[in-house]
Write a protein that holds these residues in place. Structure first.
Motif, PDB file in Angstrom:
ATOM      1  N   GLU A 122      24.468 -36.778  21.495  1.00  0.00           N
ATOM      2  CA  GLU A 122      25.722 -36.011  21.438  1.00  0.00           C
ATOM      3  C   GLU A 122      25.921 -35.431  20.037  1.00  0.00           C
ATOM      4  N   GLN A 123      25.678 -36.270  19.018  1.00  0.00           N
ATOM      5  CA  GLN A 123      25.869 -35.847  17.624  1.00  0.00           C
ATOM      6  C   GLN A 123      24.962 -34.672  17.262  1.00  0.00           C
ATOM      7  N   TYR A 124      23.687 -34.782  17.626  1.00  0.00           N
ATOM      8  CA  TYR A 124      22.746 -33.714  17.249  1.00  0.00           C
ATOM      9  C   TYR A 124      22.924 -32.473  18.123  1.00  0.00           C
ATOM     10  N   ASN A 152      22.229 -32.405   9.048  1.00  0.00           N
ATOM     11  CA  ASN A 152      22.233 -33.644   9.817  1.00  0.00           C
ATOM     12  C   ASN A 152      23.458 -33.646  10.719  1.00  0.00           C
ATOM     13  N   ALA A 153      23.547 -34.628  11.593  1.00  0.00           N
ATOM     14  CA  ALA A 153      24.751 -34.775  12.401  1.00  0.00           C
ATOM     15  C   ALA A 153      25.929 -34.988  11.441  1.00  0.00           C
ATOM     16  N   ASP A 154      27.038 -34.355  11.771  1.00  0.00           N
ATOM     17  CA  ASP A 154      28.212 -34.394  10.888  1.00  0.00           C
ATOM     18  C   ASP A 154      28.615 -35.830  10.528  1.00  0.00           C
ATOM     19  N   LEU A 155      28.619 -36.695  11.521  1.00  0.00           N
ATOM     20  CA  LEU A 155      29.049 -38.077  11.307  1.00  0.00           C
ATOM     21  C   LEU A 155      28.105 -38.795  10.334  1.00  0.00           C
ATOM     22  N   HIS A 200      25.781 -31.355  19.004  1.00  0.00           N
ATOM     23  CA  HIS A 200      26.890 -30.693  18.326  1.00  0.00           C
ATOM     24  C   HIS A 200      26.372 -29.909  17.112  1.00  0.00           C
ATOM     25  N   ASP A 230      25.108 -42.742  19.465  1.00  0.00           N
ATOM     26  CA  ASP A 230      25.388 -41.520  20.239  1.00  0.00           C
ATOM     27  C   ASP A 230      24.629 -40.321  19.657  1.00  0.00           C
ATOM     28  N   TRP A 231      23.372 -40.556  19.261  1.00  0.00           N
ATOM     29  CA  TRP A 231      22.624 -39.514  18.544  1.00  0.00           C
ATOM     30  C   TRP A 231      22.483 -38.213  19.306  1.00  0.00           C
TER      31      TRP A 231
END
Ligand code: SF4
Length: 360
Positions: A265-267, A212-215, A269, A262-263
């Motif tokens: 950008e997150q994904y 998943n996204a780190d955040l 990454h 900010d999905w």
């Protein structure tokens, strides 16, 4: 295997991923009669964990004063039991596999969106099965007459999260390695894969790592391995055995995909990191699962995690019915389509040969 609780950590590249250590281990008389139960008993004793031999096969006194205390107590309890007779009647589990079977029920992690919430009866104790040889011996009865039959082992647990306490996953991979036309699938949010690399799997097992996204992972997936550790595990599993890896065909399960502000950008990454991790030819697949919840899981999760930041707003979602008539809330059609297009185009661009098995 690590020998003491103090050493109960594994180095995964540049970070330490903690292994789950229950505060109490309960073992039933029936489990103690099983040779596999005995070896679990020896493992947990060698780790210095307090073990209580029960006088009866039923687990009692597992509840706390309220749901939160029950949760805390249960998630710190490992119970070594024998799987009931119903575990030998396998259920289909599309789209993941032909059948599901269980090495354990209950999971040591603390995901605030947990898929298991409300689907297992009683306090969420981690029950591991001592009659593993009988469970495995039953599986060939479900082989299809033609083609490969697939079996999913992680519907009710994270089998890698408890592997240091049971050894059941390595044993299952070894078993499938010896079978004809039977393939094993399992999924994890943990990273301690070193003991699985040399297991003779014969190409019959597909480990899948949940990403998943780190955040999102840091906020919502308590007790699991970090994204960096999971990506390191993906690399180890996928590298050829000649290069010190496991030589597995690895699955990447991106889940639950969440439309956080900010999905994109997150994904992006996450996918950049995955691309850097898999900088060698390898056979991988993707499964994409968007976030959903039911009224029952929402109520239980809000009780377990009262401060959760998960967006449980039903008005912002579309309602769907499952095949049993139960309600679930998924993203609305516009959000779903935007997310789906992003993942399909980014994955096709970065990993053109990797099949996307499904989006849901
Ligand atoms: S790893 Fe899966 S089963 Fe375990 S807490 Fe997280 S969502 Fe639930």
């Amino acid at each position: 295997m690590v020998a003491t609780q103090e050493r109960a950590e594994v180095i995964t590249n540049d970070r330490i991923a903690k292994l789950w250590m229950p505060k109490q281990v309960l073992i039933t008389p029936a489990a103690l009669e099983e040779p596999w139960g005995q070896q679990i008993y020896e493992r947990v004793k060698a780790l210095g964990l307090p073990v209580q031999e029960l006088k009866q096969n039923r687990l009692v006194n597992l509840r706390g004063a309220d749901e939160r205390e029950t949760y805390r107590k249960a998630k710190n309890t490992l119970a070594v039991v024998t799987a009931p007779a119903s575990a030998f009647k396998l259920q289909p589990i599309p789209p993941s596999a032909d059948y599901q079977f269980h090495l354990a029920e209950g999971c040591p992690a603390h995901c605030q969106y947990c898929y298991l919430a409300g689907s297992l009866q009683g306090p969420p104790v981690i029950r591991v099965f001592a009659n593993l040889p009988a469970i495995l011996a039953n599986l060939p009865n479900y082989k299809k007459p033609n083609g490969i039959t697939t079996f999913e082992a992680s519907c009710y647990t994270d089998p890698l999260g408890i592997e240091h306490l049971t050894g059941s996953l390595a044993e299952t991979i070894r078993f499938f390695g010896e079978q004809e036309n039977m393939h094993l699938r399992w999924v994890t949010k943990y990273s301690q894969v070193d003991n699985l690399l040399a297991v003779p799997h014969n190409g019959h097992s597909q480990p899948r790592i949940s990403l998943n996204a780190d955040l999102i992972s840091r906020r919502l997936e308590g007790g699991t391995a970090s994204m960096a550790a999971r990506l390191a595990a993906v690399r180890k599993l996928a590298l050829p055995q000649a290069a010190g890896g496991g030589g597995y065909k690895v699955g990447l399960v991106i889940a639950p995909i969440m439309a956080v502000p900010d999905w994109e950008e997150q994904y992006t990454h996450l996918l950049d990191n995955l691309q850097q991790t898999l900088d060698f030819p390898c056979d991988i697949t993707f499964e994409l699962i968007s976030h959903r919840f039911t009224p029952g899981s929402k109520a239980l999760l809000q009780e377990w995690y009262p401060n959760t930041t998960i967006d449980f707003d039903e008005d912002a979602r579309s309602m769907k019915f499952n095949k049993f008539g139960g309600k679930k809330f998924v993203y609305n059609a516009t959000t779903m389509s935007t997310l789906r297009s992003f993942f399909y185009s980014e994955l096709k661009r970065r990993f053109p040969a990797a099949p996307i098995l499904y989006w849901t």
